[in-house]
Each structure stands twice: as structure tokens, then as C-alpha cells.
Design an enzyme around this catalytic site. Sequence first.
Site, mmCIF file in Angstrom:
data_model
loop_
_atom_site.group_PDB
_atom_site.id
_atom_site.type_symbol
_atom_site.label_atom_id
_atom_site.label_comp_id
_atom_site.label_asym_id
_atom_site.label_seq_id
_atom_site.Cartn_x
_atom_site.Cartn_y
_atom_site.Cartn_z
ATOM 1 N N CYS A 183 45.039 140.894 14.019
ATOM 2 C CA CYS A 183 44.416 141.456 12.903
ATOM 3 C C CYS A 183 43.435 142.200 13.403
ATOM 4 O O CYS A 183 43.160 142.386 14.497
ATOM 5 C CB CYS A 183 44.261 140.506 11.775
ATOM 6 S SG CYS A 183 42.934 139.250 11.985
ATOM 7 N N HIS A 222 44.478 123.438 29.111
ATOM 8 C CA HIS A 222 43.979 121.994 28.778
ATOM 9 C C HIS A 222 44.419 121.676 27.118
ATOM 10 O O HIS A 222 44.391 120.494 26.941
ATOM 11 C CB HIS A 222 42.381 122.165 28.306
ATOM 12 C CG HIS A 222 41.620 122.067 30.048
ATOM 13 N ND1 HIS A 222 40.336 121.944 29.955
ATOM 14 C CD2 HIS A 222 41.935 122.287 31.137
ATOM 15 C CE1 HIS A 222 40.116 121.879 31.396
ATOM 16 N NE2 HIS A 222 41.225 122.280 31.802
HETATM 17 C C1 RB5 Z 1 42.074 144.133 7.390
HETATM 18 O O1 RB5 Z 1 41.377 145.195 7.068
HETATM 19 C C2 RB5 Z 1 41.428 142.800 8.071
HETATM 20 O O2 RB5 Z 1 40.395 142.272 7.016
HETATM 21 C C3 RB5 Z 1 42.156 142.033 8.736
HETATM 22 O O3 RB5 Z 1 42.827 142.753 9.593
HETATM 23 C C4 RB5 Z 1 41.520 140.973 9.531
HETATM 24 O O4 RB5 Z 1 40.472 141.429 10.127
HETATM 25 C C5 RB5 Z 1 41.109 139.622 8.857
HETATM 26 O O5 RB5 Z 1 40.896 138.883 9.460
#
Ligand code: RB5
Length: 150
Positions: free
Chosen positions: A65, A98
Site C-alpha cells: 500500500c 528466524h
Molecule cells: C492510501 O492513500 C493509503 O492511505 C494506503 O495506501 C496506505 O498507506 C495505508 O496504510
Amino acid sequence: MKIGIAADHGGFELKELIKKSLQDHFEITDFGADSYDAQDDYPDFVQPLAEAVAQNKVERGIAICGSGIGACIVANKIQGVRAALINETYSAHQGVEHDDMNIICIGARVVGDVYAMELIHAFLNAGYTGEERHARRLTKLKNIEDRNTK
Ligand code: RB5
């Protein structure tokens, strides 16, 4: 090795690059997103990836993300998943050796594409040692998980 991968919009472009780079060497299952959507939500993609890892449908997972944090939090909600946010190569392999880490979480807004690939190679090339001290700690971890899972 069967690998699963998932990303929200924050990691979508990196996911596509990683897939291209790995697809000749590994069997890859993509749990989405299937296209870029600035409104999508990381739990919708990371949950099915994490479940596939927990059920041994894929051996290892890559969750991406923007920061890697949301992906990591979601992945660790699934029993049997040991996910970590990884930003440097030592932890990318040591976490497997680990701690039997089975999902690597990456922040696409934190690490560059080339370095992300180095992290992934370190993760995929590492194996759990199974040494007594590590197995002992994993057993304790599983006991905690069992006690806290309904
Ligand atoms: C998306 O904008 C962002 O909030 C998500 O990808 C991530 O970083 C969340 O942890």
C-alpha cells in the site's frame, strides 16, 4: 514457489512492476486491485491474499500500500499469517529465517521500485531455519494467537 500479491491504489503501479519482474520465475496469483482506483481500500485486497497464505494456497505473500502499514495491520489479523513491514534487506531475509515471516509488506511511497525488488528477492530467497530457539518462539507465538482467536 507459488506467490500471492495484492495492493491498493497506493501500491498498484509497484504491484504491476513486481508481477512483470517475477512472472517468469514464480507462479503468481494477483488478489487485486485489478485496475487503478484512487478510492479503493487496502483491506479488500490484502484480506484475500492473507487468507490464501494462511490456507497454504500460496506459499508467500507480497502486500503493498502507500506506507505498507495498513497492509501489514490487515494481514496480521488473519490467523497463521506472520507479516511485517520491511524497508531494508536485513529484515527482509532475517524475518523469514528466524520468524518464518510469510508476508512482506512494502510501502510504495516509501521505497523506490528498484529497492522494492531487492527487498522482495531477499524475502523470496530466504528460508526458515527451524532452529530450536526459533521454533520455540514460534510455538509461543502460536499459543498467543490461539488464545486470542475466537
Ligand atoms: C492510501 O492513500 C493509503 O492511505 C494506503 O495506501 C496506505 O498507506 C495505508 O496504510
